[in-house]
Design an enzyme around this catalytic site. Structure first.
Site, PDB file in Angstrom:
ATOM      1  N   PHE B 137       5.622   2.424  -4.425  1.00 27.39           N
ATOM      2  CA  PHE B 137       5.269   0.780  -2.947  1.00 27.39           C
ATOM      3  C   PHE B 137       4.693   0.673  -4.183  1.00 27.39           C
ATOM      4  O   PHE B 137       3.400   0.340  -5.202  1.00 27.39           O
ATOM      5  CB  PHE B 137       3.675   1.171  -2.442  1.00 27.39           C
ATOM      6  CG  PHE B 137       3.301   0.543  -1.862  1.00 27.39           C
ATOM      7  CD1 PHE B 137       4.382  -0.052  -1.054  1.00 27.39           C
ATOM      8  CD2 PHE B 137       2.651   0.428  -1.873  1.00 27.39           C
ATOM      9  CE1 PHE B 137       4.043  -1.430  -0.146  1.00 27.39           C
ATOM     10  CE2 PHE B 137       1.779  -0.821  -1.231  1.00 27.39           C
ATOM     11  CZ  PHE B 137       2.703  -1.622   0.060  1.00 27.39           C
ATOM     12  N   ASP B 212       2.549  10.535  -4.351  1.00 25.21           N
ATOM     13  CA  ASP B 212       1.777   9.781  -3.771  1.00 25.21           C
ATOM     14  C   ASP B 212       2.756  10.092  -2.362  1.00 25.21           C
ATOM     15  O   ASP B 212       3.987  10.234  -2.120  1.00 25.21           O
ATOM     16  CB  ASP B 212       2.125   8.294  -4.196  1.00 25.21           C
ATOM     17  CG  ASP B 212       2.090   7.372  -2.647  1.00 25.21           C
ATOM     18  OD1 ASP B 212       1.325   7.452  -1.264  1.00 25.21           O
ATOM     19  OD2 ASP B 212       1.685   5.314  -2.896  1.00 25.21           O
ATOM     20  N   TYR B 237      -2.220   6.171   7.659  1.00 31.95           N
ATOM     21  CA  TYR B 237      -2.519   5.499   9.057  1.00 31.95           C
ATOM     22  C   TYR B 237      -1.051   5.934   8.820  1.00 31.95           C
ATOM     23  O   TYR B 237      -0.559   4.747  10.096  1.00 31.95           O
ATOM     24  CB  TYR B 237      -2.841   3.934   8.574  1.00 31.95           C
ATOM     25  CG  TYR B 237      -2.687   3.373   7.449  1.00 31.95           C
ATOM     26  CD1 TYR B 237      -1.467   2.600   6.946  1.00 31.95           C
ATOM     27  CD2 TYR B 237      -4.023   3.509   6.573  1.00 31.95           C
ATOM     28  CE1 TYR B 237      -1.041   2.414   5.577  1.00 31.95           C
ATOM     29  CE2 TYR B 237      -3.410   2.719   5.005  1.00 31.95           C
ATOM     30  CZ  TYR B 237      -2.403   1.763   5.012  1.00 31.95           C
ATOM     31  OH  TYR B 237      -2.135   1.627   3.710  1.00 31.95           O
ATOM     32  N   LYS B 238      -0.218   6.243   8.744  1.00 31.18           N
ATOM     33  CA  LYS B 238       1.589   5.839   9.024  1.00 31.18           C
ATOM     34  C   LYS B 238       1.586   7.887   9.941  1.00 31.18           C
ATOM     35  O   LYS B 238       1.245   7.223  10.885  1.00 31.18           O
ATOM     36  CB  LYS B 238       1.976   5.753   7.699  1.00 31.18           C
ATOM     37  CG  LYS B 238       1.923   5.270   6.170  1.00 31.18           C
ATOM     38  CD  LYS B 238       2.414   4.888   4.753  1.00 31.18           C
ATOM     39  CE  LYS B 238       2.354   3.447   4.154  1.00 31.18           C
ATOM     40  NZ  LYS B 238       2.627   2.534   4.529  1.00 31.18           N
ATOM     41  N   ARG B 386      14.289  -2.118   8.375  1.00 32.89           N
ATOM     42  CA  ARG B 386      13.575  -0.422   8.085  1.00 32.89           C
ATOM     43  C   ARG B 386      13.449   0.800   9.801  1.00 32.89           C
ATOM     44  O   ARG B 386      12.690  -0.335  10.147  1.00 32.89           O
ATOM     45  CB  ARG B 386      12.388  -0.007   7.570  1.00 32.89           C
ATOM     46  CG  ARG B 386      12.540  -0.274   6.290  1.00 32.89           C
ATOM     47  CD  ARG B 386      11.559   0.500   5.141  1.00 32.89           C
ATOM     48  NE  ARG B 386      10.312  -0.566   6.318  1.00 32.89           N
ATOM     49  CZ  ARG B 386       9.164   0.134   5.719  1.00 32.89           C
ATOM     50  NH1 ARG B 386       9.097   1.152   4.629  1.00 32.89           N
ATOM     51  NH2 ARG B 386       7.757   0.252   6.389  1.00 32.89           N
TER      52      ARG B 386
END
Lengths: 427, 427
Positions: B137, B212, B237-238, B386
């Protein structure tokens, strides 16, 4: 100490009259405080704003729940740091486009100090000393120590006492000094430093200055842009009533914003964050001081406190704050004269923030007894009782009742050994 | 691709039966999703947890409003990073006392990478290269670039492609490499990397590794402590459904926790934060990775998502996730065969996270058309659609309906030029 407009009440009835005539009295309705409570710790954690629960509900139900991922655009989540930054700028005289709300005060100090040292390394590479007040809030000192250690190469933090700062650094401003980091108000004593003259003294010495406004933003008039300061940081959860641990702010004067980048160079500070390029390119302006994704609920609730501070006349806030602290000091001296109480806060208005601190050898136990009665201040080692005076929801009657309660506790020695010490995110 | 336990439904009715028999079906009630919505972006921003609004209300009214400053103690605010850290550790196999929830993923990476490089500087000072995936990312890459630039002295970030990582760094693991920073799942393609074998390859090369876990924590079984990894970071938060911008976590393996300090050395990481000493002394263990005061509302709401993830059997989540993605891929290949759609996500289960990504030359417009119909995925440059598959609230019928909607849009070319691209805190 009193002036015609600071005539000191001699009884509770006069306090009630002053509160009824107070031009700021309407602002108390913007906050929800528990009944039978006098809250004198707003300099540590501001009071609950009236709309906070509704705003959180809106973010959670409407924006998070219904809007889902789209709310990053449609609810303006991605722009919150800049949106709130404009509001902070309005309160501290930062000027438009100069401020973002993000991360914590400590982390923002790391960014600002890193950028400032980088500028100095380019212009004056032999300057490797950072000066800061010995009584700056400890986290600021620790962050500077962490930065100096990481940079190596002779970078060093030196501590100075408050008198040295007030005098303009006569013995510490050498040509080794790159940066001076100063709290605007001493968190323990309430001493206020003059931003303009101190900034000039730092600049005359060839150094840069970062101001920590944690204990002044929202409590008094600040003209950041006009003061000549280089950078500033601060929190939103004290006099700005943003909520527990609400995000902090960082301000950089316009001339310096694009000169350097800061090392916490995350995607929110990228010029084109959604292009997903593997190379960092800083955004223009203050947005380059952003790092990563921010907590939307805490941020949204914090906005309510900033809105209140933007609506209020900060000159009126300052005027009332000084009236309240004058009154507090006078009552302490007249009503507690027989007790070993000492005033810590400066008497001069120009050196006083928005709190009164006194010492007593049994300070911790006495503060615990006050809190038992619903009068909430806090305690700081050694022996210091702190009373924050937030003019938006504290009145003359509150001050009267507080000192009367203190008198009763002291006269009758109504205090116990403490169960535990009051701690907190309390600076 | 199918196995007996992965028998692929041929019609919607079978999907409905599978959903009714799903052992995880009860977890859908833990979330509140808007009606007529299929939410396939939980890999970017998780869904609203059922108790979130009530929890926020409780923090604001009871803890902030009534408890005021005392809640730092009485409501456990000060310990939230460690309290939530224990819950994250339970989800990612970190072991007790290994994890804190604090700050953002980007900032936690800076801490971890700084500490790792300091360790290497002590043991192997010539190692000054940081390897990371070119498709990590971007914020991770930017943070490493910021750190390398700040450190100077030849520190450098080198990008490697995913094949090089999967092969164990045959051409890039030189004796210059100090640190390897790896996303566990590629945010764009959904490729999963084997934590244990990759960690071994890094260690065999004399380097340290930071993982990560933003796109894997809560989506699959992770055995951080058992993998031999050095450090890890990730967001909540995912797949952990912590709420928009909820705070991130950092994990450090027990053997390394006390070896070095990190440079963002704020007061929350101090051994004795309330003694207000002017010298930093790191706390023992993982608490030294804390910095400053955290947003209590966002943190408290995040806890609900962590509690759900702690109650669920992560093996069952992984099993269903692979069933869903197998099914999605098979439908794309059987129902969209006439269209220029390409699968980006790896076919091998061992290389697949919990999303399916496909490309189409009109990807952005097609995703916009899907979103118009209440089917929310997202779009990533270039051309990638996605679809995050979160087994706690996505079922087989959702996958069926999504691919049927795609088929309708493609067969009938029902898409417009986009008004704007869907962006967000979306990784």
């Amino acid at each position: 100490m009193t002036t015609p407009e600071h005539s000191t009440p001699r009884d509770r009835r006069t306090c009630e009259r002053l509160d009824a005539e107070d031009p700021l009295r309407g602002f108390k309705d913007e906050f929800i405080l528990p009944p039978d409570t006098i809250y004198l710790d707003g300099n540590s954690l501001g009071a609950r704003t009236k709309g906070a629960a509704e705003r959180a509900q809106e973010v959670i139900a409407d924006e998070r729940g219904a809007g889902l991922i789209r709310s990053w655009n449609t609810a303006g989540w991605f722009d919150l740091p800049a949106t709130l930054g404009e509001k902070v700028a309005g309160i501290v005289g930062g000027g438009s486009g100069s401020t973002v709300v993000t991360d914590t005060t400590s982390i923002n100090l790391f960014k600002a100090a890193s950028a400032a040292l980088k500028m100095q390394a380019a212009d004056a590479p032999d300057r490797r000393v950072i000066l800061t007040q010995q009584e700056n809030f400890p986290s600021d000192i620790y962050m500077l120590q962490g930065l100096a250690e990481q940079l190596g190469g002779g970078y060093e933090v030196r501590l100075v006492d408050d008198a040295e700062v007030t005098a303009g650094f006569p013995s510490t401003m050498t040509d080794e000094v790159a940066l001076v980091v100063l709290t605007h108000v001493n968190y323990r004593t309430g001493r206020l430093f003059d931003m303009t003259t101190t900034t000039s003294a730092v600049h005359d010495g060839g150094a840069m200055v970062i101001w920590d406004l944690c204990h002044s933003a929202g409590a008094l008039e600040i003209d950041l842009a006009g003061s000549g300061a280089d950078m500033a940081i601060g929190c939103t959860y004290k006099f700005l009533n943003g909520g527990p641990g609400s995000p902090a702010f960082i301000w950089v004067c316009e001339a310096l914003q694009n000169r350097f980048t800061q090392p916490l160079s995350g995607w929110w500070g990228h010029a084109k964050p959604f292009e997903m390029s593997p190379d960092y390119a800083p955004a223009e302006g203050i947005r380059r001081y952003l790092t990563g994704t921010q907590g939307v609920i805490s941020m949204s609730v914090a906005e309510l406190g900033l809105d209140i501070a933007n609506r209020v006349d900060m000159a009126a806030v300052r005027r009332k704050s000084l009236q309240l602290s004058d009154f507090f000091i006078e009552l302490v001296e007249s009503r507690l004269a027989e007790h070993p109480v000492e005033l810590v806060t400066p008497r001069e208005h120009s050196h006083r923030g928005s709190q009164v601190s006194i010492t007593h050898p049994e300070g911790f136990a006495i503060m615990s007894a006050l809190i038992e009665r619903g009068i909430i201040g806090d305690y700081r080692e050694p022996e210091v009782l702190r009373f924050g005076l937030t003019p938006l929801y504290i009145g003359f009657t509150d001050v009267w009742d507080t000192v009367e309660a203190l008198r009763d506790i002291l006269d009758n020695r109504i205090w116990d050994a403490p169960a535990h010490k009051v701690r907190g995110a309390v600076t």
